[in-house]
Each structure stands twice: as C-alpha cells, then as structure tokens.
Design an enzyme around this catalytic site. Sequence first.
Site, short mmCIF file in Angstrom:
data_model
loop_
_atom_site.label_atom_id
_atom_site.label_comp_id
_atom_site.label_asym_id
_atom_site.label_seq_id
_atom_site.Cartn_x
_atom_site.Cartn_y
_atom_site.Cartn_z
N LYS A 35 0.83 -1.20 0.00
CA LYS A 35 0.00 0.00 0.00
C LYS A 35 0.87 1.26 0.00
O LYS A 35 2.08 1.18 0.26
CB LYS A 35 -0.94 -0.01 1.20
CG LYS A 35 -0.24 -0.03 2.53
CD LYS A 35 -1.23 -0.16 3.67
CE LYS A 35 -0.49 0.06 4.97
NZ LYS A 35 -1.36 0.40 6.05
N ARG A 137 -11.29 0.65 14.21
CA ARG A 137 -11.14 1.51 13.04
C ARG A 137 -12.13 1.10 11.95
O ARG A 137 -13.06 1.81 11.67
CB ARG A 137 -9.69 1.45 12.55
CG ARG A 137 -9.30 2.51 11.57
CD ARG A 137 -7.83 2.46 11.24
NE ARG A 137 -7.41 1.19 10.67
CZ ARG A 137 -6.17 0.95 10.22
NH1 ARG A 137 -5.24 1.87 10.29
NH2 ARG A 137 -5.86 -0.22 9.71
N TYR A 274 21.03 26.89 11.28
CA TYR A 274 19.90 27.51 11.96
C TYR A 274 19.93 27.22 13.46
O TYR A 274 20.20 26.09 13.88
CB TYR A 274 18.58 26.97 11.41
CG TYR A 274 18.26 27.42 10.01
CD1 TYR A 274 18.02 28.75 9.72
CD2 TYR A 274 18.20 26.49 8.98
CE1 TYR A 274 17.71 29.14 8.43
CE2 TYR A 274 17.89 26.88 7.68
CZ TYR A 274 17.65 28.22 7.42
OH TYR A 274 17.34 28.61 6.14
N MET A 322 16.44 22.32 5.36
CA MET A 322 15.54 21.69 4.39
C MET A 322 16.31 20.90 3.32
O MET A 322 15.92 19.80 2.95
CB MET A 322 14.66 22.76 3.72
CG MET A 322 13.59 22.14 2.83
SD MET A 322 12.59 23.33 1.95
CE MET A 322 11.66 24.06 3.24
#
Length: 387
Positions: A35, A137, A274, A322
């Site tokens: 999946k 669920r 950072y 990032m």
Amino acid sequence: MKRRVAVEIDLDALVRNYRRIAVHVKNLDVLCVLKANAYGLGVSPFALALAKAGCRSFGVAEPYEAEELCSTFEAANLKADVQILSSILPDEILPMVERGVILPVTGLEEAHLISDAAHKAGKKARVHFKIDTGMGRLGIPAFGEDGINKALSVICDCLPLQDLECEGIFSHCAMAYDPADPFTSNQIALFKSLVQALAEKGISFKRVHMAASDAVNNFPETLSPPFNTVRTGINLHGSFDPNGLRALNVESVLSLKTRVAQVRNLPAGTSLGYGRTYTLSSPSKIAVISAGYADGLPLQLGNRGFVFIGGKRCPVVGRVSMDYATVDVSNVEGVKIGDEVICFGRCGDDAITPDDWAALKGTHPYDIICSLGSRVLRKTVGTADMV
Ligand SMILES: Cc1ncc(COP(=O)(O)O)c(C=O)c1O
C-alpha cells in the site's frame, strides 16, 4: 538532471526477505502489503520482483493503488490477486469489481452494494469479511457485549448474496508489537471464537488471516490453524517495529545516498546552521551534504546522528535544514565536493538503517520510509525484477 539524493532499493534483498518470511511461516501463504506505493518507494518494482519470486497475493489500501497494481501485473503478463485491505467507498465498488479486485466487507449494507455491482458487472465479486476485534477503526465489530453473535449474524446475512464470492475472513491487530500486553491475545482469541462459531454452522473460508509483521514476530499462534495466510509489509523492507521481538532474520533493503556539496576548514568558535545549535570547539573540517529534511532526514539527526563519508561514520553537527546538513569530516582524508554520502545503508561491516533513524526520532520505521521526499530518486538495484 541527475538527482542529488537517491534511495536505492535492493530487489535481491527484498526477495531474500520474502523467502525468509515464507520459510518462517511454514505452510501459510504470504500476502505482500504494497500500500501507499510500497510505503512510498514505488510499487511496480516491488510487485514484479515479489511476483516473480512466487508471491500470488498483494494487499493495498485503496482503489487507486489497486488499479496501479493490476495494470503492473497485466503489463507484465503476470497473474496475482490484488486485495483492498481497508475500506471501499460506494462509488469505488463497480470499477473494482470489474477489475477483479478482492474487496473488504465491513457491513451488510456494503455487502449489498458490492453484490449489486457484481450483478451489474456480470461477474462474482471476491470478498473477505473484515472483522474489527479491537482495532476500533474499520470492520464488522466483534468486540463488546455479544459482539461475536452480532458479527456472526452480519456474516450469515451476507453469505446468501448471490453475486458475492466470500473467500476470506480477516482481522488486524492494534498493538501486536507488544508480546506482553494481553490485548493482542484477546483480539486473537475473539477472532478464533468467531471463526469457530462459523465453522460450527458449517461455514469456512479459503483464506483466514490476522498477522501483519508485528504478529508474525511476536504471536506465533497467528501462524497456525485456523490461520492460513499472513500479511507482511514492513518486514519486507527489513524493518521492524521498535518494540517487541525480532523473530525474523530480515535485512534492510534500502540505502539513502547523496553527495558532498562543499567542504571547508572552519575555525574553533564557528557556529553551524539555523539556531546555532552546535559550535566548533576546535578547528574542524565540515562537509555540507546535499540532503535535508525535505528529503526525509529527520531533524533529530542534528547533533545526534551519523552518515558515512569516505568509508567512515561521521557525526551530523548542527541542525538539519531543508536541503542540507552539516557533517564533521575532520577524521576523513581527502573528502571533496561530489563525494558519495551514505545517509543510511551499508558501509563495509557497518550499517545505518531506517530503524536507527526511527529510534533517534522516537518514531517507527514506517514513518521514516514513507517520509522520503518527492525529489528523492527511487532507484532499484539487483536483478530480481529481471528474472
Ligand atoms: C490491514 C493491514 N494488514 C497488513 C498491514 C501490513 O503491516 P506491516 O507493514 O506492519 O506488516 C497493514 C499496514 O498497516 C494493514 O493495514
């Protein structure tokens, strides 16, 4: 353009893992769960390698994935069952029935919709009853007061529907990573009681399954009758839940690689990145590597994790940003721009795995593997898809 960051998927290791799982579960069938695009890695090579290794059953979460998997097998002229394991929405039923995808039945109304669609399509719809034994669920609830009888009655009402081929019954464990917690044993006992009650009415199924990777490793009772199938996902990748046993001997199939973007000798007192979370205590050689949290490097690697550069384990220093991270390569000779960086993967006798990152991040490896960024090239290595 060549991508800077790539995750290499070793298809030979994947097939070795599949075979190890198959040996471990002995006479049970192995349904491979692919999946979410094989946990974000690209479903087609996984599916082809596993099908060529003998797997005949595949599980996905929803119709888009089922369709992609069916097309992959069709194009390769391979026959395999594709099964939706979670839920089906009313407008999704007809195309899935037409495609021959095995559907979950989670209630009587849904069973009617599936049967009607099958009638329209002029074929039987293959279904497995999905039983909620405590996951809370999806599925026909079998828990709570008189739960077994209520579930029994729903199943018995569905069975006469003409256009259903009721092939299977299954359930899913909520916390099978913890062998000490009685919750899973209770779930298993509940499911077995339901299957027994059905058997007493002369009702049996071709496929009975409950174990996913955690139960395969922690609950051997899910590997013997009435069970005849296991569903495996994360163990195929060579990863495990951080808790519980590791009964299987599987290997990580993934390596995440990037390149050195810059190398500089910096004086003591220089702060990095950072937030200035790291200050050099002595003159150091710092490599900037071309991967950051957009590629899937957890922020938690900062000042705690390692990567391999020049065959050595080197510490990540400063905060991961990032697109880049900074690494102390003071102990590595001759590091230069463009050199390979192994973020996780094997390096000689040493290795860093998605499970190691999961431990640093305080999460599980599914989160690490599914979080690799969209610009990361998914690249297969090995020969398993060419046999
Ligand atoms: C119903 C079902 N079965 C099997 C699996 C595979 O789980 P794992 O990757 O832990 O083997 C999943 C994944 O969450 C699932 O939802």
